[in-house]
Scaffold this active site. Structure first.
Site, mmCIF file in Angstrom:
data_model
loop_
_atom_site.group_PDB
_atom_site.id
_atom_site.type_symbol
_atom_site.label_atom_id
_atom_site.label_comp_id
_atom_site.label_asym_id
_atom_site.label_seq_id
_atom_site.Cartn_x
_atom_site.Cartn_y
_atom_site.Cartn_z
ATOM 1 N N CYS A 1 -15.188 -19.446 -32.568
ATOM 2 C CA CYS A 1 -14.466 -19.153 -31.427
ATOM 3 C C CYS A 1 -13.128 -18.489 -31.606
ATOM 4 O O CYS A 1 -12.931 -17.411 -31.487
ATOM 5 C CB CYS A 1 -14.439 -20.055 -30.293
ATOM 6 S SG CYS A 1 -15.726 -21.148 -30.432
ATOM 7 N N ARG B 1 -19.654 -28.162 -40.906
ATOM 8 C CA ARG B 1 -19.376 -29.463 -40.264
ATOM 9 C C ARG B 1 -19.342 -30.706 -41.015
ATOM 10 O O ARG B 1 -20.508 -30.550 -41.736
ATOM 11 C CB ARG B 1 -20.216 -29.420 -39.026
ATOM 12 C CG ARG B 1 -19.479 -28.305 -38.025
ATOM 13 C CD ARG B 1 -20.312 -28.490 -36.813
ATOM 14 N NE ARG B 1 -20.190 -27.388 -35.933
ATOM 15 C CZ ARG B 1 -20.771 -27.004 -34.866
ATOM 16 N NH1 ARG B 1 -21.728 -27.549 -34.119
ATOM 17 N NH2 ARG B 1 -20.531 -25.756 -34.077
ATOM 18 N N GLN C 1 -24.515 -19.534 -37.551
ATOM 19 C CA GLN C 1 -24.863 -19.579 -35.989
ATOM 20 C C GLN C 1 -25.123 -18.248 -35.566
ATOM 21 O O GLN C 1 -24.348 -17.279 -36.055
ATOM 22 C CB GLN C 1 -23.666 -20.015 -35.448
ATOM 23 C CG GLN C 1 -23.484 -21.327 -35.227
ATOM 24 C CD GLN C 1 -22.663 -21.900 -34.032
ATOM 25 O OE1 GLN C 1 -22.954 -21.698 -32.752
ATOM 26 N NE2 GLN C 1 -21.304 -22.329 -34.242
ATOM 27 N N ASP D 1 -24.092 -16.709 -33.010
ATOM 28 C CA ASP D 1 -22.881 -16.695 -32.279
ATOM 29 C C ASP D 1 -22.500 -15.377 -31.410
ATOM 30 O O ASP D 1 -22.565 -14.316 -32.238
ATOM 31 C CB ASP D 1 -21.703 -17.441 -32.815
ATOM 32 C CG ASP D 1 -20.904 -18.208 -32.073
ATOM 33 O OD1 ASP D 1 -21.255 -18.319 -30.787
ATOM 34 O OD2 ASP D 1 -19.676 -18.623 -32.587
ATOM 35 N N HIS E 1 -19.426 -14.260 -28.574
ATOM 36 C CA HIS E 1 -18.388 -14.487 -27.417
ATOM 37 C C HIS E 1 -18.290 -13.255 -26.656
ATOM 38 O O HIS E 1 -18.264 -12.023 -27.017
ATOM 39 C CB HIS E 1 -17.034 -14.824 -28.182
ATOM 40 C CG HIS E 1 -17.062 -15.943 -28.859
ATOM 41 N ND1 HIS E 1 -17.186 -16.122 -30.021
ATOM 42 C CD2 HIS E 1 -16.924 -17.402 -28.155
ATOM 43 C CE1 HIS E 1 -17.490 -17.540 -30.247
ATOM 44 N NE2 HIS E 1 -17.338 -18.318 -29.144
ATOM 45 N N LYS F 1 -21.801 -24.917 -18.049
ATOM 46 C CA LYS F 1 -22.810 -24.529 -19.152
ATOM 47 C C LYS F 1 -24.318 -24.545 -18.898
ATOM 48 O O LYS F 1 -24.649 -25.216 -18.100
ATOM 49 C CB LYS F 1 -22.737 -24.885 -20.526
ATOM 50 C CG LYS F 1 -23.097 -26.581 -20.687
ATOM 51 C CD LYS F 1 -23.250 -26.812 -22.086
ATOM 52 C CE LYS F 1 -23.647 -28.281 -22.319
ATOM 53 N NZ LYS F 1 -23.575 -28.764 -23.639
ATOM 54 N N HIS G 1 -19.181 -18.489 -24.251
ATOM 55 C CA HIS G 1 -19.786 -18.697 -25.627
ATOM 56 C C HIS G 1 -21.269 -18.582 -25.691
ATOM 57 O O HIS G 1 -21.896 -19.287 -24.809
ATOM 58 C CB HIS G 1 -19.258 -19.810 -26.188
ATOM 59 C CG HIS G 1 -17.802 -20.336 -26.124
ATOM 60 N ND1 HIS G 1 -17.011 -20.627 -27.045
ATOM 61 C CD2 HIS G 1 -17.134 -20.797 -25.077
ATOM 62 C CE1 HIS G 1 -16.009 -21.067 -26.867
ATOM 63 N NE2 HIS G 1 -15.936 -21.110 -25.325
#
Ligand SMILES: [Zn+2]
Ligand SMILES: [Zn+2]
Length: 596
Positions: free
Chosen positions: A287, A316, A334, A336, A338, A422, A468
């Site tokens: 992000c 992580r 990911q 991912d 945005h 979410k 996200h």
């Protein structure tokens, strides 16, 4: 099923508690069996669990072997057969301590000490065995009919590393043999589908402690699947107006201070590295980098929504006990993105994200899923970002999108993050627990932390809302899911080997090479087995290792006819020309036919 409460009342067991009572009684019976075989055994806690029970026991220096566990199980069966009545009694504190002292139950005495407010303690007795327990229990030991000791492990007393390590003995227990058999079958199924086992057999990925725990490496076969997934999802995103970026998987600690991750997420991150007076961390998520990309230039409302996507490498820190192949590693990628939107665009963008999710699910035949809306708790607004109008608007938009799409969903009040509501889509895999595959999370806070703005119609500067979202989630984990769903029998478009060419003998090797070259030239992922093995062996090996959707078994008959014999995964064989076959493959790949 009759049960007995600690005051001696006997009653029919409420159905939803049957398994729990049964399993808890099984723990007592196991403790009794252990005590008979190991009189010095000192018992800690022995609760019922999801499928069975365990007991933590201090056996001094004794280490149990598999034979010992079998002997304990045998003794348990004997106790069931003895059909001992299970009877409760209650003692005042001092007498309870005295009884436990007589029986040398040191952990129980400590436990009594911990329960400082209690004046009375209840016990259950069956035969010579007594356990401090609040029950309820079965009335007779014969009530336990289907059980099995499954494993032993180590566990600290009261789960505290400072305390002594005890032996935890686990078992499973069910109402009857059929239920136990079904459970064992399921376990067998889980072992067969385990992506780590299949990953090894198909040479998809590897791990090595020298590289690091939780750091799987994709081998050529696995990376082929991975790349197909990457290309697939990026194409879907491009079609929907996403712009892809590439950002580094490391950033300064200050970047994560700005985003708030450093304060709230640090225990999931690898520790910081110092370089030239600056601290850097491996990123746990993308992000902040994407916020910086938005901030790189000014924006007008006309440019929104802006959709920034990346197949991003993240790290992580996961404790070593939770690592599991490519399903849960310390490094993963990911899918991912945005989305930067105006408040008015929330509904349309969430709707487009949902459409993308369900479009993708159709391609992968994912039908067993559940949508969950996580909303704020209106009675506890202090816990959440303070913007009533925005919350109401966004939550209503999420609801309307799902309703408009005719999708069932449940609402979970109080489950939203402090920064926004979410939508999660949870899938139920062939084995194991449900997990969140796709997510669309609204964020009212992060854009402000990075001072993101756009110029609105009236010329004023406003803060965009960020969505996200992840469709395939972690690509690595999605691949683990696919492997377990398909048992490694990927659809043609994903299969590392799409066609395996098997010459029946050396005499057809030249013809086979020709076929192989033509398939290769047609951009088909093809492997030629040139070994001297018998054809039966070649076929079995192709089934086990390559799991290719198609095998071409080429013998004298095919050479003579100038065609090929195509064998699919069901073992059905069809004769056709190579051109026909290539055309069929091309269609199958283009359509992403889910022939698993
Ligand atoms: Zn108990
Ligand atoms: Zn994000």
């Amino acid at each position: 099923m009759k049960i007995i409460y600690k005051d001696g009342t006997v009653a029919e067991c409420p159905q939803d508690q049957e398994l729990h009572v049964l399993r808890h009684t099984a723990a007592h019976i196991m403790a009794q069996a252990i005590k008979r075989l190991y009189p010095e055994a000192d018992f800690a806690f022995g609760p019922a669990t999801e499928n069975g029970f365990y007991y933590d026991v201090d056996l001094g220096d004794t280490k149990l072997t598999d034979e010992d566990l079998a002997a304990i199980e045998k003794e348990m069966r004997k106790i069931c057969k003895e059909n001992l009545p299970v009877k409760p009694f209650v003692l005042p504190r001092d007498e309870a301590i005295k009884l436990m002292e007589e029986r040398q139950e040191h952990y129980k005495i400590e436990h009594i000490g911990d329960l400082a407010d209690e004046t009375e303690f209840s016990f259950y007795q069956q035969g010579e065995y007594v356990d401090m327990c609040i029950g309820p229990h079965l009335t007779y030991t014969k009530g336990l009919k289907a059980f099995k000791i499954t494993q032993q492990s180590g566990a600290y007393w009261k789960n505290d590393k400072e305390n002594k390590m005890l032996t935890r003995i686990n078992g499973v227990a069910f109402r009857n043999q059929e239920e136990l058999d079904a459970w064992e079958k399921q376990q067998q199924e889980a072992r067969e589908r385990d992506h780590r086992k299949i990953g090894k057999e198909m040479h998809l990925f590897m791990t090595d402690d020298l590289v690091g725990r939780g750091l799987p490496m994709f081998l050529p076969n696995g990376y082929t699947v991975w790349q197909q997934l990457e290309d697939y999802i990026k194409q879907k995103e491009r079609d929907r107006g996403y712009l892809h970026v590439m950002t580094p998987c490391i950033g300064t600690v200050n970047l994560y201070r700005t985003s708030g991750h450093w304060d709230h997420y640090r225990e999931n991150m690898f520790p910081a590295m110092e370089m030239e007076g600056e601290s850097y961390v491996l990123r746990p998520m993308n992000c902040p980098h994407h916020m910086m990309i938005y901030a790189n230039q000014p924006h007008s409302y006309r440019q929104l929504p802006i959709r920034i996507g990346e197949i991003a490498h993240d790290f992580r820190y996961e404790s070593s006990g939770t690592l599991k192949g490519i399903e849960r590693g310390r490094h993963f990628c990911q899918n991912d993105a945005h989305l930067f939107v105006t408040p008015e665009q929330i509904k349309d963008e969430v709707s487009a994200v949902c459409a993308l999710i369900f479009d993708v699910y159709k391609d992968f035949h994912i039908t067993d899923y559940r949508c969950v809306l996580s909303l704020r708790d209106p009675a506890d607004k202090k816990k959440y970002h303070d913007d009533d109008a925005m919350w109401n608007h966004a939550e209503q938009a999420l609801r309307e999108v799902l309703t408009d799409l005719g999708i069932d969903f449940t609402e979970e009040i109080g489950e939203a993050a402090f920064y926004g509501p979410k939508l999660d889509v949870n899938v139920k895999p062939a084995v194991g627990a449900e997990y969140t595959l796709s997510t669309c999370q609204l964020d009212f806070c992060l854009p402000a932390k990075f001072h993101l703005t756009y110029v609105d119609k009236d010329g004023s500067e406003k803060t965009p809302v960020v969505l996200h979202r992840a469709i395939l989630g972690s690509l690595d984990r999605f691949m683990a899911y696919l492997i377990e769903e398909t048992k490694g029998r990927f659809p043609t478009w994903l299969a590392p080997t799409q066609v395996k060419v098997l010459p029946v003998s050396e005499k057809t090797l030249d013809y086979s090479r020709d076929v192989y070259e033509k398939l290769k030239a047609a951009d088909i992922r093809v492997v030629l087995d040139e070994s001297n093995e018998k054809i039966g062996y070649k076929i079995r090996q192709a089934q086990q290792e390559d799991r290719a959707p198609y095998m071409l078994v080429l013998g004298a008959k095919e050479v003579e006819a100038g065609n090929i014999s195509v064998r699919n995964r069901k073992g059905e064989t069809t004769a056709m020309s190579l051109d026909e076959f290539i055309a069929q493959l091309k269609t199958e790949i283009a359509d992403k036919t889910f022939n698993v």
